[in-house]
Design a protein around this motif. Structure first.
Motif, PDB file in Angstrom:
ATOM      1  N   THR A 276       0.837  -1.205   0.000  1.00 49.52           N
ATOM      2  CA  THR A 276       0.000   0.000   0.000  1.00 49.52           C
ATOM      3  C   THR A 276       0.871   1.254   0.000  1.00 49.52           C
ATOM      4  O   THR A 276       0.611   2.188  -0.759  1.00 49.52           O
ATOM      5  CB  THR A 276      -0.957  -0.005   1.204  1.00 49.52           C
ATOM      6  OG1 THR A 276      -1.828  -1.140   1.083  1.00 49.52           O
ATOM      7  CG2 THR A 276      -1.776   1.262   1.280  1.00 49.52           C
ATOM      8  N   ALA A 277       1.919   1.266   0.818  1.00 47.50           N
ATOM      9  CA  ALA A 277       2.823   2.428   0.853  1.00 47.50           C
ATOM     10  C   ALA A 277       3.495   2.630  -0.500  1.00 47.50           C
ATOM     11  O   ALA A 277       3.589   3.758  -0.993  1.00 47.50           O
ATOM     12  CB  ALA A 277       3.871   2.246   1.948  1.00 47.50           C
ATOM     13  N   LEU A 278       3.970   1.548  -1.115  1.00 52.16           N
ATOM     14  CA  LEU A 278       4.600   1.636  -2.432  1.00 52.16           C
ATOM     15  C   LEU A 278       3.607   2.173  -3.463  1.00 52.16           C
ATOM     16  O   LEU A 278       3.938   3.057  -4.257  1.00 52.16           O
ATOM     17  CB  LEU A 278       5.122   0.270  -2.875  1.00 52.16           C
ATOM     18  CG  LEU A 278       5.659   0.212  -4.311  1.00 52.16           C
ATOM     19  CD1 LEU A 278       6.993   0.938  -4.410  1.00 52.16           C
ATOM     20  CD2 LEU A 278       5.780  -1.221  -4.778  1.00 52.16           C
ATOM     21  N   SER A 279       2.394   1.643  -3.463  1.00 52.14           N
ATOM     22  CA  SER A 279       1.378   2.051  -4.438  1.00 52.14           C
ATOM     23  C   SER A 279       1.025   3.522  -4.281  1.00 52.14           C
ATOM     24  O   SER A 279       0.966   4.268  -5.272  1.00 52.14           O
ATOM     25  CB  SER A 279       0.123   1.190  -4.279  1.00 52.14           C
ATOM     26  OG  SER A 279       0.425  -0.165  -4.502  1.00 52.14           O
ATOM     27  N   ASP A 280       0.794   3.951  -3.051  1.00 50.54           N
ATOM     28  CA  ASP A 280       0.466   5.364  -2.798  1.00 50.54           C
ATOM     29  C   ASP A 280       1.602   6.273  -3.278  1.00 50.54           C
ATOM     30  O   ASP A 280       1.375   7.301  -3.913  1.00 50.54           O
ATOM     31  CB  ASP A 280       0.194   5.603  -1.311  1.00 50.54           C
ATOM     32  CG  ASP A 280      -1.081   4.921  -0.815  1.00 50.54           C
ATOM     33  OD1 ASP A 280      -1.904   4.472  -1.642  1.00 50.54           O
ATOM     34  OD2 ASP A 280      -1.241   4.831   0.422  1.00 50.54           O
ATOM     35  N   TRP A 281       2.842   5.876  -2.978  1.00 49.61           N
ATOM     36  CA  TRP A 281       4.009   6.656  -3.396  1.00 49.61           C
ATOM     37  C   TRP A 281       4.107   6.694  -4.922  1.00 49.61           C
ATOM     38  O   TRP A 281       4.354   7.750  -5.513  1.00 49.61           O
ATOM     39  CB  TRP A 281       5.280   6.055  -2.790  1.00 49.61           C
ATOM     40  CG  TRP A 281       6.539   6.666  -3.319  1.00 49.61           C
ATOM     41  CD1 TRP A 281       7.091   7.861  -2.950  1.00 49.61           C
ATOM     42  CD2 TRP A 281       7.396   6.118  -4.329  1.00 49.61           C
ATOM     43  NE1 TRP A 281       8.239   8.082  -3.682  1.00 49.61           N
ATOM     44  CE2 TRP A 281       8.447   7.031  -4.530  1.00 49.61           C
ATOM     45  CE3 TRP A 281       7.364   4.942  -5.076  1.00 49.61           C
ATOM     46  CZ2 TRP A 281       9.468   6.794  -5.442  1.00 49.61           C
ATOM     47  CZ3 TRP A 281       8.383   4.713  -5.987  1.00 49.61           C
ATOM     48  CH2 TRP A 281       9.417   5.637  -6.158  1.00 49.61           C
ATOM     49  N   ALA A 282       3.918   5.547  -5.572  1.00 41.67           N
ATOM     50  CA  ALA A 282       4.026   5.486  -7.035  1.00 41.67           C
ATOM     51  C   ALA A 282       3.003   6.409  -7.690  1.00 41.67           C
ATOM     52  O   ALA A 282       3.334   7.166  -8.607  1.00 41.67           O
ATOM     53  CB  ALA A 282       3.840   4.055  -7.522  1.00 41.67           C
ATOM     54  N   PHE A 283       1.757   6.355  -7.234  1.00 42.75           N
ATOM     55  CA  PHE A 283       0.732   7.220  -7.824  1.00 42.75           C
ATOM     56  C   PHE A 283       1.060   8.694  -7.605  1.00 42.75           C
ATOM     57  O   PHE A 283       0.919   9.507  -8.514  1.00 42.75           O
ATOM     58  CB  PHE A 283      -0.654   6.891  -7.266  1.00 42.75           C
ATOM     59  CG  PHE A 283      -1.247   5.621  -7.805  1.00 42.75           C
ATOM     60  CD1 PHE A 283      -1.224   5.328  -9.167  1.00 42.75           C
ATOM     61  CD2 PHE A 283      -1.842   4.703  -6.952  1.00 42.75           C
ATOM     62  CE1 PHE A 283      -1.780   4.154  -9.672  1.00 42.75           C
ATOM     63  CE2 PHE A 283      -2.409   3.536  -7.438  1.00 42.75           C
ATOM     64  CZ  PHE A 283      -2.375   3.260  -8.800  1.00 42.75           C
ATOM     65  N   ALA A 284       1.525   9.055  -6.418  1.00 42.87           N
ATOM     66  CA  ALA A 284       1.861  10.452  -6.137  1.00 42.87           C
ATOM     67  C   ALA A 284       3.085  10.908  -6.928  1.00 42.87           C
ATOM     68  O   ALA A 284       3.120  12.021  -7.461  1.00 42.87           O
ATOM     69  CB  ALA A 284       2.103  10.642  -4.635  1.00 42.87           C
TER      70      ALA A 284
END
Length: 186
Positions: free
Chosen positions: A120-128
């Motif tokens: 989840t942290a990786l995904s949120d960071w990637a989208f941002a």
């Protein structure tokens, strides 16, 4: 944003820290790969410390090219600083709306929510981080017999979106494709 090993990217979520893999991680990585489940599900050719060092070097090259951004996952409260997992963003050419993510969790960390929190942290960071490049979709792929990956995908906001045909030898069985879309702008 151009990301390289000189660009220190560290992500934190609760008690987890995600950071690029470093040469000092090779010995611990080789130990983690003594686990039968790691060898079954993770496709990296790690079987001893020299092969672990080569794998870490490949992850560093991935940061240099921007094509594969792999993070060692550590628990900040642990007295033992060895990684408890790995999450990776596999990026296609700039401007593509999709990218692939992957992960694995060390045997001693399974069943504690490490994988969903890190993913989840990786995904949120990637989208941002890559929204300006058009990233709007992440895919998580796994074999159909990996029920734990289905649970991790669901807990991380990835929805089962289809079946993939087997592609031996790397994927001897059919697979699942899970998708997570970028949050809608407010």
């Amino acid at each position: 944003m151009h990301i390289t090993p000189a660009t220190p990217v560290r992500l934190t979520t609760g008690t987890l820290t995600l950071r690029p893999w470093a040469p000092k991680d090779a010995a611990a990585l080789a130990e983690l790969y003594e686990d039968e489940a790691m060898r079954r599900w993770a496709t990296a050719p790690v079987h001893d410390e020299p092969s672990a060092a080569r794998w870490v070097a490949e992850q560093r090259r991935g940061w240099e090219t921007g094509e594969r951004l792999a993070f060692a996952v550590e628990e900040t409260r642990a007295s033992d600083a060895r990684p408890v997992g790995n999450v990776v963003l596999k990026r296609p050419a700039t401007g593509s709306p999709s990218a692939e993510v992957g992960y694995w969790t060390a045997a001693h960390a399974r069943g504690r929510g490490v994988a969903p929190r890190a993913l989840t942290a990786l995904s949120d960071w990637a989208f941002a981080t890559f929204a300006h490049e058009g990233l709007s979709r992440l895919e998580l792929l796994h074999q159909v017999d990996n029920a734990a990956s289905c649970r991790v995908a669901e807990k991380s906001g990835f929805v089962l979106s289809g079946l993939l045909p087997a592609a031996p030898p790397a994927f001897p069985l059919d697979g699942h494709r899970h998708v997570r879309r970028a949050p809608s702008p407010c």
